[in-house]
Motif scaffolding. Structure first.
Motif, mmCIF file in Angstrom:
data_model
loop_
_atom_site.group_PDB
_atom_site.id
_atom_site.type_symbol
_atom_site.label_atom_id
_atom_site.label_comp_id
_atom_site.label_asym_id
_atom_site.label_seq_id
_atom_site.Cartn_x
_atom_site.Cartn_y
_atom_site.Cartn_z
ATOM 1 N N HIS A 44 30.013 37.067 41.208
ATOM 2 C CA HIS A 44 30.290 35.893 40.378
ATOM 3 C C HIS A 44 29.137 34.885 40.389
ATOM 4 C CE1 HIS A 44 34.254 37.555 40.190
ATOM 5 N NE2 HIS A 44 34.443 37.393 41.480
ATOM 6 N N VAL A 59 30.012 38.106 36.405
ATOM 7 C CA VAL A 59 31.365 38.244 35.854
ATOM 8 C C VAL A 59 32.274 37.152 36.394
ATOM 9 C CG1 VAL A 59 31.248 40.723 35.399
ATOM 10 C CG2 VAL A 59 31.940 39.924 37.666
ATOM 11 N N THR A 61 35.967 35.539 37.687
ATOM 12 C CA THR A 61 37.081 35.967 38.514
ATOM 13 C C THR A 61 38.184 36.463 37.574
ATOM 14 O OG1 THR A 61 38.046 33.768 38.549
ATOM 15 C CG2 THR A 61 36.494 34.299 40.311
ATOM 16 N N PRO A 62 39.119 37.273 38.069
ATOM 17 C CA PRO A 62 40.098 37.895 37.170
ATOM 18 C C PRO A 62 40.924 36.939 36.307
ATOM 19 C CG PRO A 62 40.137 38.980 39.305
ATOM 20 C CD PRO A 62 39.239 37.781 39.446
ATOM 21 N N PHE A 118 45.287 43.416 34.857
ATOM 22 C CA PHE A 118 43.854 43.226 34.657
ATOM 23 C C PHE A 118 43.223 44.493 34.092
ATOM 24 C CE2 PHE A 118 45.244 40.622 38.260
ATOM 25 C CZ PHE A 118 44.938 39.368 37.761
ATOM 26 N N GLN A 120 39.568 44.342 32.629
ATOM 27 C CA GLN A 120 38.160 44.210 33.010
ATOM 28 C C GLN A 120 37.845 42.731 33.180
ATOM 29 O OE1 GLN A 120 35.071 44.946 29.959
ATOM 30 N NE2 GLN A 120 36.752 45.341 28.531
ATOM 31 N N LEU A 121 36.751 42.446 33.879
ATOM 32 C CA LEU A 121 36.351 41.065 34.105
ATOM 33 C C LEU A 121 35.538 40.555 32.922
ATOM 34 C CD1 LEU A 121 35.273 41.377 37.853
ATOM 35 C CD2 LEU A 121 37.454 40.550 36.937
ATOM 36 N N LYS A 123 32.569 38.726 31.165
ATOM 37 C CA LYS A 123 31.160 38.650 31.548
ATOM 38 C C LYS A 123 30.534 37.370 31.016
ATOM 39 C CE LYS A 123 30.527 43.626 31.723
ATOM 40 N NZ LYS A 123 29.807 44.779 31.218
ATOM 41 N N LEU A 164 40.911 42.036 28.396
ATOM 42 C CA LEU A 164 40.497 41.508 29.693
ATOM 43 C C LEU A 164 41.696 41.365 30.626
ATOM 44 C CD1 LEU A 164 38.191 38.608 28.420
ATOM 45 C CD2 LEU A 164 37.466 40.877 29.204
#
Length: 174
Positions: A44, A59, A61-62, A118, A120-121, A123, A164
């Protein structure tokens, strides 16, 4: 007597408006959020680690995508409503998700929790959008009387339409 009307039932499954965050995920927003939630994973904040782990760029955080929807500059602060309604408890919050109000007949609104999925994170540079819909509406009897339990599902995507995050929020009105 049911407090759920046919008009309320008709809103189940109807998608709300697509909302897009006012700015892309920028480095300062990412840094500030990561620090606020005390996240220590270097993907991050360290571009070399993010690249090494296959992300290419830093990226989020979730759960950060759900916090990118700050009110636009020049719009009224939600809390200004307290000037006219000192007892206001936040009813009608689903409008901020782009959904029509259920016009609930009760005065209190309680958070019943979140279920998150979740994909994907987000970006650095992603433009995040969201779309919500009501997915469930039921009535229950509580120790203090009748209550309505409703769930909203919100899907967060990036500018490529890639998923996401999916959040189902349960709320209780009594």
């Amino acid at each position: 007597m049911s407090h759920i009307t046919p008009a309320m039932q008709a809103l189940i499954g109807v998608p709300g408006e697509v909302q897009t965050a006012p700015t892309p995920l920028g480095p300062d927003t990412l840094r500030r959020f990561t620090q606020a939630v005390m996240e220590s994973d270097p993907v991050h904040w360290d571009p070399i680690e993010a690249e090494r782990r296959g992300f290419g760029v830093l990226v989020a955080t979730p759960l950060q995508p759900m916090h990118l929807f700050a009110r636009p500059a020049g719009t009224p602060d939600t809390f200004e409503r307290f000037q006219d309604k000192p007892d206001w408890d936040g009813m009608g919050g689903t409008v901020s998700k782009g959904l029509p109000s259920l016009n609930l007949p009760f005065k209190r609104l309680l958070n019943g929790g979140y279920a998150c999925e979740f994909f994907q994170l987000a970006k650095l540079g992603d433009v995040v959008s969201r779309q919500s819909r009501y997915v469930d509406l039921s009535e229950r009897e509580s120790s203090s009387g009748p209550m309505i339990v409703f769930k909203t599902e919100t899907l967060y995507t990036n500018q490529h339409g890639e998923k996401l995050l999916r959040i189902v929020h349960t709320e209780l009105a009594r």
